[in-house]
Design a protein around this motif. Sequence first.
Motif, PDB file in Angstrom:
ATOM      1  N   ALA A 151       1.008  -1.251   0.003  1.00 24.59           N
ATOM      2  CA  ALA A 151       0.077   0.213   0.151  1.00 24.59           C
ATOM      3  C   ALA A 151       0.989   1.202  -0.028  1.00 24.59           C
ATOM      4  CB  ALA A 151      -0.813   0.090   1.316  1.00 24.59           C
ATOM      5  N   GLY A 152       0.669   2.117  -1.088  1.00 21.47           N
ATOM      6  CA  GLY A 152       1.615   3.029  -1.092  1.00 21.47           C
ATOM      7  C   GLY A 152       2.884   2.783  -1.160  1.00 21.47           C
ATOM      8  N   GLU A 153       4.028   3.375  -0.219  1.00 19.06           N
ATOM      9  CA  GLU A 153       5.297   3.126  -0.194  1.00 19.06           C
ATOM     10  C   GLU A 153       5.677   1.892   0.887  1.00 19.06           C
ATOM     11  OE1 GLU A 153       7.409   4.171  -2.122  1.00 19.06           O
ATOM     12  OE2 GLU A 153       5.930   5.444  -3.280  1.00 19.06           O
ATOM     13  N   TYR A 154       4.806   1.353   1.470  1.00 16.60           N
ATOM     14  CA  TYR A 154       4.792   0.293   2.245  1.00 16.60           C
ATOM     15  C   TYR A 154       4.498  -1.138   1.650  1.00 16.60           C
ATOM     16  CZ  TYR A 154       3.996   3.280   6.646  1.00 16.60           C
ATOM     17  OH  TYR A 154       4.155   4.379   7.477  1.00 16.60           O
ATOM     18  N   GLU A 155       5.583  -2.046   2.318  1.00 20.94           N
ATOM     19  CA  GLU A 155       5.328  -3.435   1.871  1.00 20.94           C
ATOM     20  C   GLU A 155       5.720  -4.367   3.153  1.00 20.94           C
ATOM     21  OE1 GLU A 155       7.831  -6.459  -1.230  1.00 20.94           O
ATOM     22  OE2 GLU A 155       6.941  -4.811  -2.007  1.00 20.94           O
ATOM     23  N   ALA A 156       4.708  -5.319   3.358  1.00 18.64           N
ATOM     24  CA  ALA A 156       4.868  -6.244   4.249  1.00 18.64           C
ATOM     25  C   ALA A 156       5.117  -7.623   3.829  1.00 18.64           C
ATOM     26  CB  ALA A 156       4.076  -6.041   5.277  1.00 18.64           C
ATOM     27  N   THR A 157       5.490  -8.627   4.369  1.00 18.62           N
ATOM     28  CA  THR A 157       5.458  -9.976   4.208  1.00 18.62           C
ATOM     29  C   THR A 157       5.069 -10.467   5.608  1.00 18.62           C
ATOM     30  OG1 THR A 157       7.281  -9.752   2.462  1.00 18.62           O
ATOM     31  CG2 THR A 157       6.409 -12.021   3.427  1.00 18.62           C
ATOM     32  N   VAL A 158       4.187 -11.300   5.605  1.00 21.22           N
ATOM     33  CA  VAL A 158       3.367 -12.104   6.588  1.00 21.22           C
ATOM     34  C   VAL A 158       3.456 -13.399   6.322  1.00 21.22           C
ATOM     35  CG1 VAL A 158       1.426 -12.530   8.120  1.00 21.22           C
ATOM     36  CG2 VAL A 158       1.872 -10.093   7.158  1.00 21.22           C
ATOM     37  N   ALA A 159       4.173 -14.472   7.229  1.00 24.72           N
ATOM     38  CA  ALA A 159       4.492 -15.744   7.138  1.00 24.72           C
ATOM     39  C   ALA A 159       3.207 -16.323   7.850  1.00 24.72           C
ATOM     40  CB  ALA A 159       5.816 -16.202   7.742  1.00 24.72           C
ATOM     41  N   SER A 160       2.910 -17.492   7.468  1.00 27.03           N
ATOM     42  CA  SER A 160       1.721 -18.226   7.877  1.00 27.03           C
ATOM     43  C   SER A 160       2.074 -19.089   9.336  1.00 27.03           C
ATOM     44  CB  SER A 160       1.240 -19.128   7.042  1.00 27.03           C
ATOM     45  OG  SER A 160       2.238 -20.186   6.624  1.00 27.03           O
ATOM     46  N   VAL A 161       3.551 -19.294   9.512  1.00 26.98           N
ATOM     47  CA  VAL A 161       3.739 -19.963  10.685  1.00 26.98           C
ATOM     48  C   VAL A 161       4.047 -18.711  11.810  1.00 26.98           C
ATOM     49  CG1 VAL A 161       5.474 -21.454  11.895  1.00 26.98           C
ATOM     50  CG2 VAL A 161       4.906 -21.968   9.592  1.00 26.98           C
ATOM     51  N   GLY A 162       3.073 -18.931  12.734  1.00 24.66           N
ATOM     52  CA  GLY A 162       2.915 -18.215  13.708  1.00 24.66           C
ATOM     53  C   GLY A 162       2.197 -16.574  13.321  1.00 24.66           C
ATOM     54  N   ALA A 163       1.789 -16.636  12.216  1.00 24.09           N
ATOM     55  CA  ALA A 163       1.222 -15.567  11.736  1.00 24.09           C
ATOM     56  C   ALA A 163       2.078 -14.343  12.058  1.00 24.09           C
ATOM     57  CB  ALA A 163      -0.140 -15.228  12.464  1.00 24.09           C
ATOM     58  N   THR A 164       3.358 -14.498  11.255  1.00 21.28           N
ATOM     59  CA  THR A 164       4.601 -13.905  11.763  1.00 21.28           C
ATOM     60  C   THR A 164       4.815 -12.709  10.803  1.00 21.28           C
ATOM     61  OG1 THR A 164       5.831 -15.895  12.939  1.00 21.28           O
ATOM     62  CG2 THR A 164       7.013 -14.106  11.914  1.00 21.28           C
ATOM     63  N   LEU A 165       5.228 -11.405  11.265  1.00 24.90           N
ATOM     64  CA  LEU A 165       5.607 -10.494  10.347  1.00 24.90           C
ATOM     65  C   LEU A 165       6.994 -10.358  10.020  1.00 24.90           C
ATOM     66  CD1 LEU A 165       4.979  -7.608   8.930  1.00 24.90           C
ATOM     67  CD2 LEU A 165       5.752  -6.586  11.310  1.00 24.90           C
ATOM     68  N   ARG A 166       7.136 -10.986   8.774  1.00 24.17           N
ATOM     69  CA  ARG A 166       8.542 -11.399   8.450  1.00 24.17           C
ATOM     70  C   ARG A 166       9.334 -10.123   7.858  1.00 24.17           C
ATOM     71  NH1 ARG A 166      11.447 -12.678   4.269  1.00 24.17           N
ATOM     72  NH2 ARG A 166       9.643 -12.905   2.941  1.00 24.17           N
ATOM     73  N   SER A 167       8.672  -9.175   7.333  1.00 26.21           N
ATOM     74  CA  SER A 167       9.302  -8.017   7.064  1.00 26.21           C
ATOM     75  C   SER A 167       8.366  -6.795   6.840  1.00 26.21           C
ATOM     76  CB  SER A 167       9.894  -8.218   5.363  1.00 26.21           C
ATOM     77  OG  SER A 167       9.303  -8.484   4.591  1.00 26.21           O
ATOM     78  N   LEU A 168       8.793  -5.643   6.799  1.00 24.70           N
ATOM     79  CA  LEU A 168       7.891  -4.506   6.808  1.00 24.70           C
ATOM     80  C   LEU A 168       9.006  -3.589   6.170  1.00 24.70           C
ATOM     81  CD1 LEU A 168       5.445  -2.728   6.870  1.00 24.70           C
ATOM     82  CD2 LEU A 168       6.272  -2.406   9.211  1.00 24.70           C
ATOM     83  N   THR A 169       8.706  -2.678   5.350  1.00 25.96           N
ATOM     84  CA  THR A 169       9.686  -1.691   4.789  1.00 25.96           C
ATOM     85  C   THR A 169       8.771  -0.426   4.259  1.00 25.96           C
ATOM     86  OG1 THR A 169       9.304  -2.498   2.292  1.00 25.96           O
ATOM     87  CG2 THR A 169      11.264  -3.401   3.747  1.00 25.96           C
ATOM     88  N   TYR A 170       9.500   0.774   4.352  1.00 25.16           N
ATOM     89  CA  TYR A 170       8.761   1.849   3.910  1.00 25.16           C
ATOM     90  C   TYR A 170       9.742   2.676   2.910  1.00 25.16           C
ATOM     91  CZ  TYR A 170       6.710   6.488   3.765  1.00 25.16           C
ATOM     92  OH  TYR A 170       6.411   7.745   3.711  1.00 25.16           O
ATOM     93  N   HIS A 171       9.447   2.941   1.436  1.00 25.10           N
ATOM     94  CA  HIS A 171      10.407   3.328   0.577  1.00 25.10           C
ATOM     95  C   HIS A 171      11.577   2.485   0.698  1.00 25.10           C
ATOM     96  CE1 HIS A 171       8.990   7.008  -1.063  1.00 25.10           C
ATOM     97  NE2 HIS A 171       8.327   7.288   0.182  1.00 25.10           N
ATOM     98  N   GLY A 172      11.421   1.121   0.836  1.00 28.76           N
ATOM     99  CA  GLY A 172      12.494   0.106   0.689  1.00 28.76           C
ATOM    100  C   GLY A 172      13.415   0.155   1.835  1.00 28.76           C
ATOM    101  N   ARG A 173      13.061   1.014   3.110  1.00 26.41           N
ATOM    102  CA  ARG A 173      13.782   1.143   4.165  1.00 26.41           C
ATOM    103  C   ARG A 173      13.241   0.075   5.083  1.00 26.41           C
ATOM    104  NH1 ARG A 173      13.112   4.157   8.946  1.00 26.41           N
ATOM    105  NH2 ARG A 173      11.580   5.502   8.125  1.00 26.41           N
ATOM    106  N   ASP A 174      13.996  -0.873   5.835  1.00 23.72           N
ATOM    107  CA  ASP A 174      13.451  -1.728   6.884  1.00 23.72           C
ATOM    108  C   ASP A 174      12.783  -1.113   8.000  1.00 23.72           C
ATOM    109  OD1 ASP A 174      14.001  -4.298   5.396  1.00 23.72           O
ATOM    110  OD2 ASP A 174      15.918  -4.130   6.160  1.00 23.72           O
ATOM    111  N   LEU A 175      11.449  -1.425   8.555  1.00 21.79           N
ATOM    112  CA  LEU A 175      11.349  -0.935   9.793  1.00 21.79           C
ATOM    113  C   LEU A 175      11.230  -1.725  10.712  1.00 21.79           C
ATOM    114  CD1 LEU A 175       8.098   1.026   8.402  1.00 21.79           C
ATOM    115  CD2 LEU A 175      10.145   1.770   8.609  1.00 21.79           C
ATOM    116  N   VAL A 176      11.553  -3.290  10.458  1.00 22.14           N
ATOM    117  CA  VAL A 176      11.646  -4.331  11.311  1.00 22.14           C
ATOM    118  C   VAL A 176      12.810  -5.106  10.854  1.00 22.14           C
ATOM    119  CG1 VAL A 176       9.098  -4.383  12.251  1.00 22.14           C
ATOM    120  CG2 VAL A 176      10.089  -5.898  10.459  1.00 22.14           C
ATOM    121  N   VAL A 177      13.688  -5.828  11.733  1.00 24.88           N
ATOM    122  CA  VAL A 177      14.689  -6.726  11.472  1.00 24.88           C
ATOM    123  C   VAL A 177      13.960  -8.186  10.706  1.00 24.88           C
ATOM    124  CG1 VAL A 177      16.302  -8.119  12.063  1.00 24.88           C
ATOM    125  CG2 VAL A 177      15.923  -6.186  13.466  1.00 24.88           C
TER     126      VAL A 177
END
Length: 313
Positions: free
Chosen positions: A14-40
């Motif tokens: 959505a917009g400049e955000y991108e997230a990847t959610v993995a099904s094991v543990g309903a886990t937030l695997r990555s989250l970026t804004y303008h390509g910048r990592d917001l989480v490890v």
Amino acid sequence: MVTPISGTQHILRAGEYEATVASVGATLRSLTYHGRDLVVPFGAGEVRPAFRGATLAPWPNRIVDGRYTFDGAEHQTALTEPGRGHALHGLAAWLEFTVIDKGPDHVALAGYIEAQTGYPWRLRLETSYALGPDGLRQEVIVMNRSDVPAPFGTGTHPYVVAGPGRVDDWTLELPASEVLLVTEDRLIPTELAGVDTDPARFDFREARAIGAARIDHAFTGLARDADGRAAVRVTDATGAGVEVSWDASCPWLQIHTADRPAGDPGDRIGLAVEPMTCAPDAFNADRYPFDTGLQVIPGGETASASWRISALV
């Protein structure tokens, strides 16, 4: 196609955000804004490290010794933190969650915690992730599918990234007036104290550098806005960074500076900011002279909590 070890991958944009959610543990695997990592982040083909981004239920944090008494019955859970001898972060972190709704900017997942030794209640968990202009919102809804009341808590476990460098280089704003002190060896809660008991380590009500502070503690006494929301901000030298905010369902927050042994590449690479509906060891609420926030969900009823991760630019 072979499913990655972290589960089915759900990519949201959505917009400049991108997230990847993995099904094991309903886990937030990555989250970026303008390509910048917001989480490890971690790789789809990796076993998730250190509960990174996992959905935590039916308790976040620890049950000391894995033992508690509820409604007159004693329970012993598996000790999933063997180094300290506790039950850590609940039973949902390694569940496979299935999709119940999905679109380009959102996904909703569901899974069951089956009644078992140490936790003899059946729960249905639903969690949704939705991206929008103000970041990524996650909501957890639990339904007690048992006939009797069940103890419950939930939380999340992102390691946020403010910018280049490590935790030492970033600034933290944490609007909490109280900290739960713990033993140094096993992190067993001892007392609730004002953050001024050790201000260099715990008092970040005014934004300041984290520096060498080593923190793995729960905080409460949270300042909130008119809508009942609290927020933590972690920024780099330019003022960019990450905000984690949450609603009134979470009166507690765990902060962990991700300290690892010297030379470990994961040492202090992100700051764990973990909104929680209850305190560590809340299943043993009777031990403590303060409100641990333990929820008791009647049979057939529901509870919910939510939080958001946003970019600061």
